[in-house]
Design an enzyme around this catalytic site. Structure first.
Site, PDB file in Angstrom:
ATOM      1  N   HIS A 227       1.403  -1.605  -0.004  1.00 49.17           N
ATOM      2  CA  HIS A 227       0.271  -0.097  -0.131  1.00 49.17           C
ATOM      3  C   HIS A 227       0.759   1.201  -0.307  1.00 49.17           C
ATOM      4  CE1 HIS A 227      -3.723   2.414   1.894  1.00 49.17           C
ATOM      5  NE2 HIS A 227      -3.433   2.658   0.848  1.00 49.17           N
TER       6      HIS A 227
ATOM      7  N   LEU B 178       2.280   6.438  -5.701  1.00 55.27           N
ATOM      8  CA  LEU B 178       3.825   6.798  -6.466  1.00 55.27           C
ATOM      9  C   LEU B 178       3.145   7.668  -7.486  1.00 55.27           C
ATOM     10  CD1 LEU B 178       4.941   3.141  -7.573  1.00 55.27           C
ATOM     11  CD2 LEU B 178       6.034   5.089  -5.344  1.00 55.27           C
ATOM     12  N   ARG B 179       1.600   8.694  -7.335  1.00 58.30           N
ATOM     13  CA  ARG B 179       1.670   9.898  -7.617  1.00 58.30           C
ATOM     14  C   ARG B 179       1.598   9.700  -9.133  1.00 58.30           C
ATOM     15  NH1 ARG B 179      -1.381  10.564  -3.127  1.00 58.30           N
ATOM     16  NH2 ARG B 179      -0.206  11.107  -1.657  1.00 58.30           N
TER      17      ARG B 179
ATOM     18  N   ASP C 208      -9.177   3.534  -3.287  1.00 55.22           N
ATOM     19  CA  ASP C 208      -8.444   3.957  -2.108  1.00 55.22           C
ATOM     20  C   ASP C 208      -8.433   5.657  -2.135  1.00 55.22           C
ATOM     21  OD1 ASP C 208      -6.399   4.014   0.337  1.00 55.22           O
ATOM     22  OD2 ASP C 208      -4.865   4.930  -0.957  1.00 55.22           O
TER      23      ASP C 208
ATOM     24  N   HIS D 130      -5.056   0.077   6.078  1.00 48.74           N
ATOM     25  CA  HIS D 130      -4.726   0.325   7.227  1.00 48.74           C
ATOM     26  C   HIS D 130      -5.690   0.526   8.660  1.00 48.74           C
ATOM     27  CE1 HIS D 130      -7.475   3.963   4.641  1.00 48.74           C
ATOM     28  NE2 HIS D 130      -6.609   3.985   3.807  1.00 48.74           N
TER      29      HIS D 130
ATOM     30  N   ASN E  29      -4.963  10.466   7.088  1.00 52.81           N
ATOM     31  CA  ASN E  29      -6.311   9.594   7.050  1.00 52.81           C
ATOM     32  C   ASN E  29      -6.149   8.410   6.728  1.00 52.81           C
ATOM     33  OD1 ASN E  29      -8.869   8.956   6.950  1.00 52.81           O
ATOM     34  ND2 ASN E  29      -8.963   9.711   4.673  1.00 52.81           N
TER      35      ASN E  29
ATOM     36  N   ASP F 261       1.809   2.980   3.705  1.00 52.85           N
ATOM     37  CA  ASP F 261       0.757   4.248   3.298  1.00 52.85           C
ATOM     38  C   ASP F 261       1.475   5.362   2.561  1.00 52.85           C
ATOM     39  OD1 ASP F 261      -1.639   5.430   2.136  1.00 52.85           O
ATOM     40  OD2 ASP F 261      -2.211   5.801   4.010  1.00 52.85           O
TER      41      ASP F 261
ATOM     42  N   PHE G 143      -4.616  14.675   3.586  1.00 49.98           N
ATOM     43  CA  PHE G 143      -3.711  14.078   4.480  1.00 49.98           C
ATOM     44  C   PHE G 143      -2.807  13.060   4.023  1.00 49.98           C
ATOM     45  CE2 PHE G 143      -8.641  14.285   4.961  1.00 49.98           C
ATOM     46  CZ  PHE G 143      -8.168  14.434   6.456  1.00 49.98           C
ATOM     47  N   GLY G 144      -1.949  12.518   4.905  1.00 49.49           N
ATOM     48  CA  GLY G 144      -1.137  11.365   4.370  1.00 49.49           C
ATOM     49  C   GLY G 144       0.791  11.545   4.927  1.00 49.49           C
TER      50      GLY G 144
END
Length: 431
Positions: free
Chosen positions: A61, A64-65, A154, A235, A281, A308, A326-327
């Protein structure tokens, strides 16, 4: 045939948890022999000086965008970060731009990794619904044929039970796992950014309740039981969600779950203030939730650990906490964080940690990696358990520097990563 000899490594006996000294000979991408004081010619000999040799880490999880968000991360920088963190296999989520929701999109990820990646194996996860909109289903048979590991929307939970059940039925027909971000949006208020608990009340911030996660987990478990699909919870963060998964497993249901390093190590009490670097999140929840997650990981309710990894630009993360995305990133710090704060504190044994980052994720998704054995694929990670370093995001290979662990002193850093017998990362300090 290319050969490599790893001398004087420390290996783990997973049956007893004991460590023992052994050499490992690699030939043509596989582990040819494991034994004491192996001799013979080799194209390359590495003296590991009692450093730990484990199977290559697996993270199912990450984000890589690319394509579409290259200012946050690229396949090149993301796989470099993975290799530095000891990972040989990663699975990337579909919330790219455009969303990875077609067979062509899956093939594009695989092709880009072949051209631009550093050697880390990348397994695309495709979307459940077209554009992750929560309405029209994707071509799951085509996605699997193209190379998708699973399907997931996701970042957003599928809100409609009707759509989710139809998705599970379609995925079950081709034996494609459904990987779920669980969040009931009807329980969220605008600007919700942290757990709906003590921290939110002290700082007058809108909160995300644990029930927002567990309601979807419960709903999906019922739908998955009826459809027979392999259902996987992303998650997991709330004790109430954990109870539901534990009960489903006791019934023999085909369900798996993952937990992140940050949910195992941090809780809302650790947030110093309304700092966007602590915004993720699902959010960091109560200490009771954190303790339940550790127990769930130990007793097998939670199958494995996934980071994540979610890189963002510095400009985005400088925004006010309600507005920031988030992240956090996690690939380059996961193993030393968990070793330092779970193994050295006695919460987990070293063998338990390694299995939950290697063999167990592979087993959950039927993958042929995650073990160190003669005849097996030579995906290996060498860890210096004595190495102590301070987390400095400016040294990350990832474009994302958004971590709440800045300045933390950690032990147990990966120093060599091999995928199929090829070195894809070597710590410069090794010379």
């Amino acid at each position: 045939m290319k050969t490599m000899l790893l001398k004087n490594g420390q290996l783990l006996d997973f049956a007893t948890g004991a460590r023992y000294t052994a050499d490992v000979r690699l030939r043509e991408g596989k582990v040819e022999r494991i034994g004491g004081d192996l001799l013979g010619e080799a194209d390359e000999v590495l003296d590991l000086a009692d450093k730990l040799v484990i199977p290559g880490l697996i993270d199912l999880h990450i984000h890589l965008r690319e394509p579409g968000w290259e200012e946050k991360e690229t396949i090149a920088t993301g796989t470099q970060a993975a290799a530095r963190g000891g990972y040989t296999t990663v699975a990337c989520m579909p919330n790219t731009r455009p969303v990875t929701d077609t067979p062509a999109g899956v093939r594009r990820i695989l092709q880009m990794n072949e051209r631009q990646g550093c050697g880390v194996r990348v397994l695309p996860i495709a979307a459940i619904t077209q554009a992750s909109s929560g309405s029209e289903l994707t071509d799951m048979a085509g996605l699997k044929e193209a190379g998708a590991l699973a399907v997931s929307d996701d970042g957003v939970g599928v809100q409609s039970p009707r759509v989710m059940k139809a998705a599970m039925r379609r995925a079950a027909l081709v034996d494609l796992p459904v990987v779920a971000h669980c969040e009931e949006e009807d329980l969220l208020v605008p600007g919700a950014c942290v757990h709906d608990g003590d921290f939110a009340r002290r700082h007058d911030l809108p909160g995300i309740p644990g029930e927002a996660e567990s309601i979807h987990v419960g709903r999906d478990l019922l739908l998955a039981e009826d459809t027979g699909v392999h259902y996987h919870v992303c998650h997991i963060s709330a004790e109430s969600s954990l109870r539901l998964v534990r009960e489903a497993k006791a019934r023999g249901q085909r369900v798996t779950a993952e937990v992140t390093p940050h949910h195992l190590i941090l809780c809302e009490e650790d947030i110093p203030g309304p700092d966007p670097l602590f915004k993720m999140n699902p959010p960091l929840r109560s200490s009771q939730d954190r303790e339940a997650l550790i127990q769930g990981l130990k007793d097998g309710t939670i199958d494995f650990i996934a980071t994540d990894h979610a890189p963002h630009t510095a400009e985005e993360k400088r925004k006010e906490i309600r507005e920031a995305p988030f992240g956090i990133v996690g690939l380059e710090t996961a193993f030393p964080l968990l070793y330092t704060h779970l193994v050295l504190t006695g919460e987990l044994t070293l063998a338990q940690l390694v299995e939950r980052m290697t063999r167990f994720p592979a087993r959950a998704f039927g993958l042929p990696w995650g073990v160190l054995k003669e005849g097996g694929i030579a995906d290996l990670t060498v860890v210096d358990l004595a190495a102590e370093r301070v987390v400095n995001p400016q040294e990350f290979a990832s474009k994302g520097k958004n971590t709440p662990f800045i300045g933390w002193k950690l032990k147990g850093w990966p120093v060599i990563t091999l995928r199929a017998g090829e070195i894809i990362y070597r710590d410069p300090e090794l010379g």
